[in-house]
Enzyme design. Structure first.
Site, short mmCIF file in Angstrom:
data_model
loop_
_atom_site.label_atom_id
_atom_site.label_comp_id
_atom_site.label_asym_id
_atom_site.label_seq_id
_atom_site.Cartn_x
_atom_site.Cartn_y
_atom_site.Cartn_z
NE ARG A 53 6.92 4.45 9.89
CZ ARG A 53 5.83 4.57 9.13
NH1 ARG A 53 5.49 3.61 8.30
NH2 ARG A 53 5.09 5.66 9.17
CG ASN A 112 8.35 -2.02 0.28
OD1 ASN A 112 7.84 -2.17 1.40
ND2 ASN A 112 8.89 -0.87 -0.10
CG ASP A 148 -0.56 -16.99 8.32
OD1 ASP A 148 0.49 -17.05 9.00
OD2 ASP A 148 -1.70 -16.99 8.83
CD GLU A 162 10.43 -7.51 5.45
OE1 GLU A 162 10.58 -8.63 6.01
OE2 GLU A 162 10.12 -6.48 6.08
CB ALA A 179 1.55 0.29 6.32
CG HIS A 206 11.15 -2.31 4.31
ND1 HIS A 206 9.78 -2.22 4.24
CD2 HIS A 206 11.42 -3.49 4.91
CE1 HIS A 206 9.25 -3.29 4.80
NE2 HIS A 206 10.22 -4.08 5.22
CG LEU A 207 11.51 2.56 -1.00
CD1 LEU A 207 10.09 3.09 -1.05
CD2 LEU A 207 12.29 2.99 -2.21
CB SER A 208 12.62 4.21 5.06
OG SER A 208 11.57 3.37 5.52
N PRO A 233 0.80 -1.22 0.00
CG PRO A 233 -0.07 -1.07 2.15
CD PRO A 233 0.58 -2.03 1.21
CG ASN A 234 -0.20 4.40 1.32
OD1 ASN A 234 -1.11 5.04 0.81
ND2 ASN A 234 -0.31 3.81 2.49
NE ARG A 258 4.02 6.61 1.63
CZ ARG A 258 4.25 5.37 2.03
NH1 ARG A 258 4.66 4.46 1.18
NH2 ARG A 258 4.06 5.05 3.28
CE1 TYR A 285 8.93 5.10 2.89
CE2 TYR A 285 7.31 6.89 2.90
CZ TYR A 285 7.81 5.73 3.46
OH TYR A 285 7.23 5.19 4.58
NE ARG A 322 10.17 5.96 8.45
CZ ARG A 322 9.17 5.78 7.57
NH1 ARG A 322 9.24 4.78 6.70
NH2 ARG A 322 8.13 6.57 7.58
C1 DQA Z 1 8.22 1.05 3.78
C2 DQA Z 1 8.30 1.25 5.30
C3 DQA Z 1 6.93 1.08 5.95
O1 DQA Z 1 7.02 1.31 7.34
C4 DQA Z 1 5.95 2.08 5.37
O2 DQA Z 1 4.67 1.89 5.92
C5 DQA Z 1 5.91 2.04 3.89
C6 DQA Z 1 7.17 1.96 3.16
C7 DQA Z 1 9.56 1.36 3.09
O3 DQA Z 1 9.72 0.92 1.94
O4 DQA Z 1 10.41 2.03 3.66
O5 DQA Z 1 4.86 2.17 3.27
O6 DQA Z 1 7.88 -0.30 3.52
#
Ligand code: DQA
Length: 150
Positions: A115, A78, A91, A102, A81, A104-106, A14-15, A22, A27, A111
């Protein structure tokens, strides 16, 4: 050999469709289309094909991971959230019997405390984070190295 390879699946949660506009201070300004294009180019360089998928819906992501068990060789995800909340995605990852990386950008550990916990990481092969869009490219390289030694 290469012909037996199924595409690698990249899942964006999501997002992440909003990347570029964003919270650029967190990001960056790279768009999701830019990330997918870089991943597709890297996959080709490494001798693999790629399918990319983005959804804001938890159930849709679960369904796509279920399909991956039959259609894909491995998954780079990724979960956005849902990383921190989704037992259902955990699962699905656990059940799909494919190598999953897995990313993540950040750096989620730098943070907010909520998270810091990933429900995915201990059912994944590993995790890459904190390098912006480069996290995805490093994650793809890591996944390919796992696929090529199995
Ligand atoms: C994220 C980190 C998550 O905490 C956040 O909700 C995201 C982006 C990242 O790529 O850093 O949507 O997955």
């Amino acid at each position: 050999m290469t012909s037996k390879r199924k595409p690698i699946l990249v899942v964006h949660g999501p997002n992440l469709n909003m990347l570029g506009s964003r919270e650029p201070e967190i990001y960056g300004t790279t768009t999701l289309a830019d990330i997918d294009a870089s991943l597709t180019a890297l996959a080709a360089e490494l001798g693999w094909t790629l399918e990319t998928y983005q959804s804001n819906g938890e159930g849709d992501i679960v369904t796509r991971i279920q399909q991956a068990a039959a259609c894909n060789s491995g998954v780079l995800i990724n979960p956005g959230a849902y990383t921190h909340t989704s037992v259902a995605i955990r699962d699905a990852v656990s059940a799909c019997a494919l190598p999953v990386v897995e990313c993540h950008l950040s750096n989620i550990h730098r943070r907010e405390e909520f998270r810091h916990r990933s429900l995915i990481v201990d059912v994944a092969v590993g995790q890459v984070m904190g390098f912006g869009a480069t996290s995805y490219l490093l994650g793809l390289r890591a996944l390919v190295s796992v696929l090529e030694r199995s």
